[in-house]
Design a protein around this motif. Structure first.
Motif, short mmCIF file in Angstrom:
data_model
loop_
_atom_site.label_atom_id
_atom_site.label_comp_id
_atom_site.label_asym_id
_atom_site.label_seq_id
_atom_site.Cartn_x
_atom_site.Cartn_y
_atom_site.Cartn_z
N ARG A 160 0.87 -1.17 0.00
CA ARG A 160 0.00 0.00 0.00
C ARG A 160 0.91 1.22 0.00
N VAL A 161 0.86 1.97 -1.08
CA VAL A 161 1.78 3.09 -1.27
C VAL A 161 1.40 4.24 -0.34
N THR A 162 2.39 4.72 0.41
CA THR A 162 2.20 5.86 1.31
C THR A 162 2.51 7.17 0.60
N ALA A 163 3.56 7.16 -0.20
CA ALA A 163 3.95 8.36 -0.96
C ALA A 163 4.69 7.92 -2.21
N THR A 164 4.53 8.70 -3.26
CA THR A 164 5.24 8.47 -4.52
C THR A 164 5.58 9.84 -5.08
N CYS A 165 6.12 9.90 -6.29
CA CYS A 165 6.53 11.20 -6.81
C CYS A 165 6.74 11.12 -8.32
N VAL A 166 6.98 12.29 -8.89
CA VAL A 166 7.28 12.39 -10.31
C VAL A 166 8.79 12.53 -10.46
N CYS A 167 9.36 11.73 -11.36
CA CYS A 167 10.80 11.73 -11.59
C CYS A 167 11.12 12.56 -12.83
N GLY A 168 12.32 13.12 -12.87
CA GLY A 168 12.75 13.83 -14.06
C GLY A 168 12.71 12.95 -15.29
N SER A 169 12.99 11.64 -15.12
CA SER A 169 12.94 10.74 -16.28
C SER A 169 11.51 10.53 -16.78
N ASP A 170 10.50 10.79 -15.93
CA ASP A 170 9.11 10.71 -16.38
C ASP A 170 8.80 11.80 -17.40
N LEU A 171 9.63 12.84 -17.41
CA LEU A 171 9.37 13.95 -18.32
C LEU A 171 9.79 13.64 -19.76
N TRP A 172 10.65 12.64 -19.94
CA TRP A 172 11.03 12.28 -21.32
C TRP A 172 9.80 11.84 -22.13
N VAL A 185 9.77 12.72 -26.07
CA VAL A 185 11.10 12.22 -26.45
C VAL A 185 11.09 10.69 -26.52
N GLU A 186 10.33 10.06 -25.62
CA GLU A 186 10.13 8.61 -25.63
C GLU A 186 8.68 8.31 -25.98
N GLU A 187 8.48 7.22 -26.69
CA GLU A 187 7.13 6.84 -27.06
C GLU A 187 6.35 6.37 -25.83
N VAL A 188 5.09 6.76 -25.76
CA VAL A 188 4.26 6.35 -24.63
C VAL A 188 2.81 6.23 -25.09
N HIS A 189 2.13 5.21 -24.58
CA HIS A 189 0.72 5.01 -24.93
C HIS A 189 0.04 4.24 -23.81
N GLU A 190 -0.78 4.93 -23.04
CA GLU A 190 -1.53 4.32 -21.94
C GLU A 190 -0.62 3.53 -21.00
N GLN A 191 0.43 4.20 -20.53
CA GLN A 191 1.42 3.58 -19.66
C GLN A 191 1.19 3.96 -18.20
N PRO A 192 0.97 2.97 -17.30
CA PRO A 192 0.97 3.29 -15.86
C PRO A 192 2.32 3.89 -15.48
N MET A 193 2.31 4.91 -14.66
CA MET A 193 3.53 5.67 -14.40
C MET A 193 4.01 5.50 -12.95
N GLY A 194 5.30 5.78 -12.78
CA GLY A 194 5.88 5.83 -11.44
C GLY A 194 6.83 4.69 -11.15
N HIS A 195 7.95 5.03 -10.47
CA HIS A 195 8.91 4.00 -10.07
C HIS A 195 9.59 4.34 -8.75
N GLU A 196 9.12 5.36 -8.06
CA GLU A 196 9.66 5.74 -6.75
C GLU A 196 8.54 5.60 -5.72
N TYR A 197 8.81 4.97 -4.59
CA TYR A 197 7.70 4.61 -3.72
C TYR A 197 8.18 4.19 -2.34
N VAL A 198 7.36 4.46 -1.36
CA VAL A 198 7.48 3.89 -0.02
C VAL A 198 6.08 3.48 0.41
N GLY A 199 6.01 2.52 1.30
CA GLY A 199 4.69 2.10 1.74
C GLY A 199 4.74 0.91 2.68
N VAL A 200 3.57 0.34 2.92
CA VAL A 200 3.42 -0.75 3.88
C VAL A 200 3.09 -2.03 3.13
N VAL A 201 3.80 -3.09 3.48
CA VAL A 201 3.58 -4.39 2.83
C VAL A 201 2.24 -4.97 3.28
#
Length: 339
Positions: free
Chosen positions: A31-43, A48-64
């Motif tokens: 269960r994600v407690t906090a996440t964020c937007v990364c500079g690499s998400d801006l590509w 600059v990078e192809e994207v189509h209906e892509q779930p986003m995010g790769h930084e996270y903390v939370g409770v198992v």
């Protein structure tokens, strides 16, 4: 659950998604407690990078909340920090200290963690539990450890920052700023931050920068040489990923110096002749954040470092589109999304 999906460049939406479930016995659901937007998400946001209906995010903390049958280290109920590359933690490459190149790696961006819950592959090699339930004010710093702090730390370690060394950092985004913090923690004698933005310059100085260089390109290289008696820096961290920033980083290093490039490269082509005569050590790529996480979590837990200061804007998950826009327009260094 609610989660962020990028449908096309500039088109970020928060929508209903299927709840994650255990697929492999090595998975965990958090269960994600906090996440964020990364500079690499801006590509992809900028096309600059192809994207189509892509779930986003790769930084996270939370409770198992749940673990698969083969997960032995991570337990339900633990508060965890996760890395942006899922790794088994047991292959030869992981054991050599480079889990971000694990033979079974999964980039967590393929899963998406800008959401209320997430399935994390290879839980034991990807997640690290904190000593207990963190105080709320520690959560931004723990979230930073998930990627930008770990990446900046790798940049400083890979550039061999340390006592008696002069370190130059190319890039004043969250990774570059936290490379400054890392160089300070590693004992660097002099830290030169390259930045043209007043708010970022102030944070760089707070994190330990001793000098600010506003020039870029050849002028930036010349300024670094001027500050270092004509020699160049012992250690250089490249935290952008463009042709100009790579050339600037390599040119700023002295012969025999070390350059660590941690900015995601886009269309970077280096001259073999320039590399040959630069005579520098090069290391880079996706940061092996898991290698550093136990140490970084403890430094944060003991309140010896405060990397969460790179988050200069917090928004609820439902306002993710505004978060992307703020970072794209450089109105924010990094945006934390609360769940």
């Amino acid at each position: 659950m609610r989660g962020v999906v990028m449908h096309a460049p500039g088109d970020v939406r928060v929508q209903d998604l299927d709840d994650p479930r255990i697929i492999e016995p090595t998975d965990a659901i958090i269960r994600v407690t906090a996440t964020c937007v990364c500079g690499s998400d801006l590509w992809p946001y900028r096309g600059v990078e192809e994207v189509h209906e892509q779930p986003m995010g790769h930084e996270y903390v939370g409770v198992v909340e749940q673990v698969g049958s083969e997960v032995k280290i991570i337990k339900p109920g633990q508060f965890v920090v996760g890395t942006f590359v899922a790794a088994d933690g047991t292959c030869e490459i992981c054991r050599s200290g480079y889990p971000s190149s694990c033979v079974h790696r999964v980039f967590v961006g393929q899963v998406g963690t800008q959401s209320e819950r997430a399935r994390i592959p290879w839980a034991d090699g990807t997640l690290v539990a904190t000593p207990g339930t963190p105080e709320p004010d520690l959560i931004p710093s723990l979230l930073a450890a998930s990627d930008v702090l770990g990446t900046g730390w790798f940049g400083a370690v890979g550039a061999e920052a340390g006592p008696g060394k002069t370190v130059a950092v190319v890039g004043d985004g969250a990774v570059g700023l936290l490379a400054v913090l890392a160089a300070k923690q590693l004992g660097a004698e002099r830290i030169i931050a390259m930045s043209r933005h007043e708010a970022r310059q102030k944070l760089a100085i707070e994190f330990g920068a001793t000098d600010i260089v506003t020039e870029r390109g050849d002028e930036g290289v010349a300024k670094i040489k001027e500050l270092t008696g004509g020699l160049g820096a012992h250690s250089v961290v490249e935290a952008v990923g463009t042709q100009e920033s790579m050339r600037q980083a390599i040119g700023s290093a002295r012969p025999g110096g070390h350059v660590c490039f941690v900015g995601v490269n886009h269309d970077v082509n280096l001259s073999g002749e320039d590399l040959f005569f630069a005579q520098v050590h090069l290391l880079g790529g996706p940061a092996p954040v898991h290698r550093f996480l136990p140490e970084l979590i403890q430094l944060i837990w003991d309140r010896k470092i405060d990397p969460g200061k790179v988050f200069d804007l917090q928004l609820p998950l439902e306002e993710a589109a505004d978060a992307y826009k703020a970072m794209d327009e450089r109105r924010a260094i990094k945006v934390l999304l609360t769940i």
